[in-house]
Design a protein around this motif. Structure first.
Motif, PDB file in Angstrom:
ATOM      1  N   GLY A  95       0.824  -1.192   0.000  1.00  0.00           N
ATOM      2  CA  GLY A  95       0.000   0.000   0.000  1.00  0.00           C
ATOM      3  C   GLY A  95       0.864   1.249   0.000  1.00  0.00           C
ATOM      4  N   SER A  96       0.352   2.301  -0.598  1.00  0.00           N
ATOM      5  CA  SER A  96       1.007   3.604  -0.534  1.00  0.00           C
ATOM      6  C   SER A  96      -0.090   4.627  -0.236  1.00  0.00           C
ATOM      7  CB  SER A  96       1.733   3.925  -1.839  1.00  0.00           C
ATOM      8  OG  SER A  96       2.548   5.069  -1.698  1.00  0.00           O
ATOM      9  N   ASP A  97      -0.652   4.495   0.946  1.00  0.00           N
ATOM     10  CA  ASP A  97      -1.900   5.170   1.267  1.00  0.00           C
ATOM     11  C   ASP A  97      -1.771   6.689   1.293  1.00  0.00           C
ATOM     12  OD1 ASP A  97      -2.801   2.612   1.546  1.00  0.00           O
ATOM     13  OD2 ASP A  97      -3.402   2.795   3.634  1.00  0.00           O
ATOM     14  N   PRO A  98      -2.713   7.382   0.656  1.00  0.00           N
ATOM     15  CA  PRO A  98      -2.730   8.847   0.698  1.00  0.00           C
ATOM     16  C   PRO A  98      -3.377   9.360   1.982  1.00  0.00           C
ATOM     17  CG  PRO A  98      -4.525   8.068  -0.663  1.00  0.00           C
ATOM     18  CD  PRO A  98      -3.758   6.849  -0.229  1.00  0.00           C
ATOM     19  N   ASN A 104       7.282   1.123  13.214  1.00  0.00           N
ATOM     20  CA  ASN A 104       8.529   1.622  12.619  1.00  0.00           C
ATOM     21  C   ASN A 104       8.365   1.980  11.145  1.00  0.00           C
ATOM     22  OD1 ASN A 104       9.589   1.034  15.137  1.00  0.00           O
ATOM     23  ND2 ASN A 104      10.593  -0.852  14.484  1.00  0.00           N
ATOM     24  N   GLY A 105       7.140   2.329  10.769  1.00  0.00           N
ATOM     25  CA  GLY A 105       6.865   2.694   9.383  1.00  0.00           C
ATOM     26  C   GLY A 105       6.680   1.514   8.461  1.00  0.00           C
ATOM     27  N   GLN A 106       6.692   0.304   9.013  1.00  0.00           N
ATOM     28  CA  GLN A 106       6.625  -0.922   8.212  1.00  0.00           C
ATOM     29  C   GLN A 106       5.220  -1.512   8.283  1.00  0.00           C
ATOM     30  OE1 GLN A 106      11.016  -2.770   8.904  1.00  0.00           O
ATOM     31  NE2 GLN A 106       9.816  -2.349  10.719  1.00  0.00           N
ATOM     32  N   GLU A 145      17.696   3.326  -0.802  1.00  0.00           N
ATOM     33  CA  GLU A 145      17.742   3.486  -2.256  1.00  0.00           C
ATOM     34  C   GLU A 145      16.622   4.405  -2.738  1.00  0.00           C
ATOM     35  OE1 GLU A 145      17.717  -0.164  -4.363  1.00  0.00           O
ATOM     36  OE2 GLU A 145      19.606  -0.899  -3.505  1.00  0.00           O
ATOM     37  N   LEU A 146      15.426   4.240  -2.187  1.00  0.00           N
ATOM     38  CA  LEU A 146      14.308   5.099  -2.578  1.00  0.00           C
ATOM     39  C   LEU A 146      14.570   6.552  -2.205  1.00  0.00           C
ATOM     40  CD1 LEU A 146      11.096   3.041  -1.640  1.00  0.00           C
ATOM     41  CD2 LEU A 146      12.028   3.474  -3.911  1.00  0.00           C
ATOM     42  N   VAL A 147      15.048   6.768  -0.987  1.00  0.00           N
ATOM     43  CA  VAL A 147      15.307   8.138  -0.536  1.00  0.00           C
ATOM     44  C   VAL A 147      16.439   8.764  -1.345  1.00  0.00           C
ATOM     45  CG1 VAL A 147      16.078   9.554   1.412  1.00  0.00           C
ATOM     46  CG2 VAL A 147      14.415   7.719   1.783  1.00  0.00           C
ATOM     47  N   ASP A 148      17.519   8.034  -1.541  1.00  0.00           N
ATOM     48  CA  ASP A 148      18.659   8.573  -2.286  1.00  0.00           C
ATOM     49  C   ASP A 148      18.281   8.912  -3.720  1.00  0.00           C
ATOM     50  OD1 ASP A 148      20.142   8.289  -0.003  1.00  0.00           O
ATOM     51  OD2 ASP A 148      21.204   6.477  -0.655  1.00  0.00           O
ATOM     52  N   ASP A 149      17.463   8.062  -4.337  1.00  0.00           N
ATOM     53  CA  ASP A 149      16.991   8.342  -5.689  1.00  0.00           C
ATOM     54  C   ASP A 149      16.204   9.650  -5.726  1.00  0.00           C
ATOM     55  OD1 ASP A 149      16.065   7.392  -8.544  1.00  0.00           O
ATOM     56  OD2 ASP A 149      14.214   7.826  -7.455  1.00  0.00           O
ATOM     57  N   ALA A 150      15.339   9.855  -4.726  1.00  0.00           N
ATOM     58  CA  ALA A 150      14.551  11.087  -4.676  1.00  0.00           C
ATOM     59  C   ALA A 150      15.443  12.309  -4.471  1.00  0.00           C
ATOM     60  CB  ALA A 150      13.509  10.982  -3.565  1.00  0.00           C
ATOM     61  N   ARG A 161       6.050   6.307  -6.824  1.00  0.00           N
ATOM     62  CA  ARG A 161       5.232   5.174  -7.269  1.00  0.00           C
ATOM     63  C   ARG A 161       5.418   3.927  -6.424  1.00  0.00           C
ATOM     64  NH1 ARG A 161       1.319   5.907 -10.801  1.00  0.00           N
ATOM     65  NH2 ARG A 161       1.721   3.930 -11.843  1.00  0.00           N
ATOM     66  N   GLU A 162       6.550   3.818  -5.730  1.00  0.00           N
ATOM     67  CA  GLU A 162       6.850   2.602  -4.987  1.00  0.00           C
ATOM     68  C   GLU A 162       6.577   2.793  -3.493  1.00  0.00           C
ATOM     69  OE1 GLU A 162      10.700   0.932  -5.929  1.00  0.00           O
ATOM     70  OE2 GLU A 162      10.622   1.797  -7.955  1.00  0.00           O
ATOM     71  N   GLU A 163       6.292   1.688  -2.821  1.00  0.00           N
ATOM     72  CA  GLU A 163       5.993   1.742  -1.395  1.00  0.00           C
ATOM     73  C   GLU A 163       7.269   1.908  -0.582  1.00  0.00           C
ATOM     74  OE1 GLU A 163       3.490  -0.841   1.927  1.00  0.00           O
ATOM     75  OE2 GLU A 163       4.346  -1.872   0.188  1.00  0.00           O
ATOM     76  N   ALA A 164       7.285   2.925   0.269  1.00  0.00           N
ATOM     77  CA  ALA A 164       8.404   3.145   1.181  1.00  0.00           C
ATOM     78  C   ALA A 164       8.088   2.427   2.490  1.00  0.00           C
ATOM     79  CB  ALA A 164       8.618   4.632   1.425  1.00  0.00           C
ATOM     80  N   PHE A 165       8.803   1.332   2.759  1.00  0.00           N
ATOM     81  CA  PHE A 165       8.510   0.514   3.930  1.00  0.00           C
ATOM     82  C   PHE A 165       9.477   0.876   5.044  1.00  0.00           C
ATOM     83  CE2 PHE A 165       6.805  -3.665   5.549  1.00  0.00           C
ATOM     84  CZ  PHE A 165       5.481  -3.333   5.329  1.00  0.00           C
TER      85      PHE A 165
END
Length: 466
Positions: free
Chosen positions: A237-240, A264-266, A321-326, A365-369
Motif C-alpha cells: 500500500g502507498s496510502d494517501p 517503525n513505518g513498516q 535506495e528510494l530516498v537517495d533516488d529522490a 510510485r513505490e511503497e516506502a517501507f
C-alpha cells in the motif's frame, strides 16, 4: 533467507531452525486433511470454546510473546503488547459472532417461487485446509486475523510464516494446540519460500491467503489460479493522507506522525503520501515535520522508544535506495533522510519527511517501507484526488476535513479499500479489510473474512409430493 531469529536492534543471530523435511511436510499435510474431516463437523459452541481458550492463553502470555516479536522484528515493545491484545480481541469477537455471520440465509419465498422451489436457503460450509503465507511486520496479528475466522468456519490452517519470525510462528501453533484444538487443526510449516508451490499444488490444500509483497502475491495467485483454488491477497500500500482547508490541522498533523511511523513505518496501511491543500500546507508541514523530528529512535525494548530498527539490513538498504533516488532528482528533506547518529549496530533509519517529490522519482510510485513520508502541496480537492489515485496501490486512504462535500467526493472517487475520515487507518474485526488494484483482492475480517473460505451452498427444495 535462512529460517532464523536475527535481532534487528544489533544484527545478532540468536537462533536458527532447520527447515522441515519432505517427509515431515507430508506428515503435516496428512494431519491437516485428517483433522478437517472431523473438525468440520464440530458445532459453533465447541469451536467458540476452543477459540476463547486460545484467547485466554494469549492474554496470559502477552508480555512474553510481545518480547519475542520485538526481538525478532524490532517493533517497540509497547506496540507488540498492543498487537497481542488486538489478537485477543479478534479471537473473542469471532467466537461470539461466527454463528450469526454464517447462519443460513433464506431469500423471500416470493423471490424464488418461479424457480419451482417450495423453499430455498444459502448455507455456509467450510472448505478444508487453507495455506496462510504471512509476513513479519505484524507477526501475530496477520496470522490471527486469518486463523480466528478460518477455525470458527470449520476450516484448518497451515501457516508458512516469514523466515525471520520463526519463534512467533511456532508459538502460534502451540497456542492453538494447547488451547485444545484437535491435532492438525493449526500447524506451522518452517519451510523456505521455495516449498510454497509444492504445498499449494497438493490436492489436500484447498485455498490460500497471503499478506505480503506484490511479487509474492503474484506468485501465489498464479499457482493457485493454475490449480483453480481460491485466494485472498493483501499486498502493498502507498496510502494517501489528504488534508483539506476545513481540517483540524493540529489533530491532522499529530495523527499523521503516528499514521506514518506505526510499526517503525513498516505497515501496508501506514499513511505514506501526505497530500495537503495549499491553504493549510505551511501550517501542516511545520507541525508534521516537528512531530517527526521529535520522535525518539532507540532500543525497541525501552518504553521511551518511539521508532525502533527496521526488520532487516536489506529492508533498510531498500528504503535508502528510494530516498537517495529522490534526493538525486531534486527532493528536499525537511528532516531525516539518513541513518541516525549514535547507532553503530542495528538497522535504524531516521524519521524522514521529503518534499518537492515528482513523478520522476521512484518513491512517488513505490511503497516506502519504513519511517519516510512524502509531502505534496495541491491547489484543490480535484488535484488531491488525482494525486491520491496516481499509484498502482489501493489499500486504504485518509481524509481530514469538516466539509461533507469533501467526504462524499472522496468516498466516491478514491481508489482504495477504505476511506478513513478524520482519523488514521486501522483494522478492526467488525470491519472488512482489503484493497484494490495492486494491493490485492478479497477481504479479511468481518463477515467477508469468515465467508472467504466457505463453500456458499444453495439448498433448493421442491414441493413435497404425496
Amino acid at each position: 533467507m535462512p529460517i532464523a531469529t536475527v535481532n534487528p536492534a544489533d544484527g545478532k543471530t540468536l537462533r536458527t531452525f532447520d527447515p522441515l523435511s519432505d517427509e515431515e511436510i507430508e506428515r503435516r499435510l496428512a494431519a491437516a486433511d485428517a483433522a478437517f474431516r472431523t473438525y468440520r463437523t464440530t458445532g459453533f459452541e465447541e469451536r467458540a470454546r476452543l477459540l476463547n481458550a486460545a484467547a485466554d492463553k494469549l492474554e496470559r502470555e502477552a508480555d512474553d510473546i510481545a518480547r519475542t516479536m520485538t526481538t525478532e522484528m524490532g517493533k517497540p515493545l509497547a506496540a507488540a503488547k498492543a498487537e497481542a491484545a488486538k489478537c485477543v480481541k479478534a479471537m473473542r469477537w469471532y467466537a461470539a459472532h461466527a454463528e450469526r455471520l454464517l447462519a443460513d440465509e433464506r431469500p423471500d419465498e416470493d423471490d424464488v417461487r418461479d424457480s419451482g422451489a417450495e423453499s430455498a436457503k444459502v448455507h455456509y460450509r467450510p472448505l478444508g485446509p487453507v495455506l496462510a503465507v504471512m509476513p513479519w511486520n505484524f507477526p501475530l496479528w496477520q496470522v490471527v486475523r486469518f486463523a480466528a475466522p478460518a477455525l470458527m468456519a470449520g476450516n484448518v490452517g497451515l501457516l508458512k510464516h516469514a523466515s525471520n519470525v520463526p519463534q512467533t510462528a511456532l508459538y502460534l501453533e502451540d497456542l492453538f494446540r494447547s488451547a485444545g484444538f484437535p491435532e492438525g487443526c493449526f500447524q506451522t510449516l518452517l519451510v523456505p519460500s521455495g516449498a510454497i508451490e509444492g504445498i499449494l499444488r497438493d490436492d489436500r490444500v484447498v485455498a490460500a491467503t497471503l499478506t505480503g509483497s506484490e511479487p509474492a502475491g503474484r506468485s501465489v495467485a498464479s499457482i493457485a489460479g493454475d490449480e483453480i483454488k481460491p485466494t485472498v491477497l493483501e499486498l502493498g500500500g502507498s496510502d494517501p493522507y489528504l488534508v483539506m482547508p476545513s481540517a483540524d490541522v493540529d489533530a491532522a498533523a499529530r495523527t499523521a506522525v503516528t499514521a506514518r511511523v506505526q510499526n517503525n513505518g513498516q505497515s501496508c496501511i501506514a499513511a505514506k503520501r501526505f497530500i495537503v491543500h495549499e491553504d493549510v500546507y505551511e501550517e501542516f508541514a511545520g507541525k508534521f515535520t516537528d512531530g517527526m523530528r521529535a520522535l525518539r529512535v532507540g532500543d525497541p525494548m525501552e518504553d521511551s522508544t518511539d521508532v525502533g530498527p527496521l526488520s532487516s539490513e536489506q529492508g533498510r538498504a531498500d528504503l535508502e535506495e528510494l530516498v537517495d533516488d529522490a534526493l538525486r532528482k531534486g527532493a528536499e528533506p525537511l528532516c531525516g533522510a539518513q541513518r541516525p547518529e549514535g547507532f553503530d549496530h542495528g538497522w535504524y533509519y531516521a524519521p524522514t519527511v521529503l518534499t518537492d517529490v515528482t513523478d520522476t522519482m521512484r518513491i512517488h510510485r513505490e511503497e516506502a517501507f519504513g519511517p519516510v513520508a512524502t509531502l505534496y502541496r495541491v491547489p484543490d480537492l480535484d488535484a488531491a484526488v488525482e494525486l491520491a489515485n496516481d499509484t498502482p496501490f489501493g489499500l486504504s486512504s485518509n481524509l481530514w476535513t469538516h466539509d461533507e462535500s469533501d467526504v462524499e467526493r472522496c468516498v466516491r472517487d478514491l481508489e482504495a479499500g477504505g476511506v478513513f475520515v478524520n482519523g488514521m487507518t486501522a483494522s478492526h474485526p467488525a470491519l472488512p479489510f482489503g484493497g484494490v488494484k495492486r494491493s490485492g483482492y478479497g477481504r479479511e475480517l468481518a463477515a467477508e473474512g469468515i465467508r472467504a473460505f466457505c463453500n456458499v451452498t444453495t439448498v433448493w427444495r421442491g414441493p413435497a409430493r404425496h
